[in-house]
Write an enzyme that holds these catalytic residues in place. Structure first.
Site: not given
Ligand code: GLN
Length: 485
Positions: A77, A152, A176
């Site tokens: 990532k 994400s 995420s």
């Molecule tokens: N969707 C969540 C957010 O927008 C979690 C994102 C994540 O785990 N990095 O913060």
């Protein structure tokens, strides 16, 4: 047909000499070239470095000193710092950033002899549930390119689902790893907070962020976690605890396993098609000898609101380092220092990142700190206590990873709250610091559904065992979208 193979299978082919790492790497690079133009799952493809790493891996294999992961291609990532390679974190702010050092996770996987194909697309600074906040454009879901892959870690999930890479790394602050794994039909593990070093992983919300593997199967996640986990003196929140062999317990039978089903996870917000798939998966576990116990996690409804105070507060502080002075984007011709700060940040951060910085700065400001941040921390403890109590009677907790299947690109972008609710079943696990895994359990309207399994702190081996046993008796994790077979 190497792309249909799991890491465990590829490892055997490499040691038996049926394929070389260079051949394998070329095959995956070729797939990325052919198939990623529309998917957009990679931000950077590191072809030359990959082939050099593959050559080195082949030498190690010939010398007889290879490990299980030597020579296997994978992707990182783009939140992990990679030396001499662009590390963008999905943001215009870091579009010009070439990291001078490797993250610990990157270092460990290189030491294991793995071959990095490139860096995967992601929501900007890991803020999002759909991969639509990336500066590099949305990633498409390989099961239906009109739909989001989740976020994400959307690039990692989509590239594994499309078999452009056998595995990838992800990070999980509120879901995420698990939510995109669920929406793309792959296996994704979020380890216990502190199990994997955060050094060199660009910080979003430091008390929640945790890196983990995303792959086809639980067995593959076990192999990857073996390489990733461990204490790191450069990360003060990493835990000094021995790393077991995560493959050791994979084959234990599940007779007598106590599975807790939180009634709050099967409430009105859950899509009926998803509920049906999860029910079938639970039935499968019963057939394997598990005992099902209804439990309650009464503070579940507080998880999303608490997270959206804690995570923005921490991100407003973490992202203050991007000031246009030391690294990253700098605006043209600043009038003075204040103009430099304002315009550099104003021009380089996207809308969601700005929203979070504003919410977080507000929640931390004098006069509001007690009302918001302190209150959120108190509720966070209550959420965590719910799990502690549940684990007095059950071994693992199961439920859906996400309330629905992948939604359409653009469907939720104008409604942040409905976007935030995609993580309603995953966020509490981060707030409590626990490990969780999402595994493919079936389809609803032709889109993948993930089953989430949660365990007590440092019980990754148990999670992987429970997931692996299911994958021994089902074929969901073997499904590949038609366009990518
Ligand atoms: N969707 C969540 C957010 O927008 C979690 C994102 C994540 O785990 N990095 O913060």
């Amino acid at each position: 047909m190497f792309h249909t193979k799991t890491l465990a299978e590829l490892s055997q082919l490499l040691t038996s000499g049926e394929v070389s790492s260079v051949e394998l790497t070329q095959a995956f690079l070729q797939r990325i070239k052919q198939l990623d133009t529309d998917l957009n799952s990679f931000i950077t493809v590191t072809e030359d470095q990959a082939l050099a790493q593959a050559q080195a891996a082949d030498d190690t294999i010939k010398a007889g000193t290879a490990g299980l992961l030597t020579g296997i291609p994978f992707a990182h990532k783009d939140i992990f710092c990679t030396r001499d390679i662009k590390t963008s974190c999905g943001s215009k702010m870091l579009d010009n950033f070439i990291s001078p050092y490797d993250a610990t996770v990157v270092e460990k996987m290189s030491q294991a002899g793995m071959v990095m194909l490139g860096k995967t697309n992601m929501d900007e600074f890991a803020m999002g549930s759909s991969n639509e906040t990336s500066y590099y454009g949305p990633v498409k879901n390989p099961w239906n390119t009109q739909s989001v892959p989740g976020g994400s870690s959307g690039g990692s999930a989509a590239s594994v689902a499309a078999r452009l890479t056998p595995a990838a790394t992800g990070t999980d602050t509120g879901g995420s790893i698990r939510q995109p794994a669920s929406l793309c039909g792959i296996t994704g593990l979020k380890p216990t907070y502190g199990r994997v070093s955060r050094y060199g992983m660009i910080a979003f919300a430091s008390s929640l962020d945790q890196a983990g593997p995303m792959a086809q199967s639980a067995e593959d996640c076990a192999l990857l976690l073996n390489a990733m986990a461990g204490f790191d003196r450069r990360d003060s929140t990493s835990i000094k605890k021995d790393v077991p062999d995560y493959t050791a317990d994979l084959n234990k039978d599940l007779n007598g396993l106590k599975i807790g089903l939180p009634k709050e996870y099967f409430d009105t917000g859950l899509d009926a098609g998803v509920a049906e798939v999860i029910d079938q998966a639970i039935q499968q576990y019963k057939d394997m000898g598990a005992e099902i116990i209804e439990i309650s996690l009464p503070n579940t409804h507080l998880a999303v609101p608490v997270y959206y105070v804690v995570a923005p507060a921490e991100c407003s502080s973490n992202l203050s380092r991007f000031d246009g002075v030391r690294f990253g984007y700098r605006c043209e011709d600043p009038r003075d220092l204040e103009d430099l700060y304002k315009r550099s940040r104003g021009e380089a951060f996207g809308a969601e990142v700005k929203r979070r910085i504003m919410v977080g700065t507000y929640a931390l400001s004098a006069g509001y700190y007690d009302a918001y941040y302190l209150k959120a921390q108190q509720l966070r403890r209550m959420i965590s206590d719910d799990f502690t109590k549940a684990f007095e009677t059950v071994d693992v907790i199961m439920g859906p990873s996400s309330p629905g299947t992948a939604f359409k690109i653009g469907e939720k972008t104008s409604d942040p709250v409905s976007m935030y609710l995609s993580d309603i079943y995953t966020i509490a696990v981060n707030l409590a610091g626990l490990p969780g895994i999402s595994i493919p359990a079936g389809f609803s309207n032709n889109m993948p559904v993930g089953l989430q399994i949660i365990a007590n702190s440092f019980e990754e081996s148990r999670l992987l065992n429970v997931a692996h046993q299911y994958q021994q008796t089902t074929e969901w994790h073997r499904q590949i979208p038609d366009a990518f077979i």
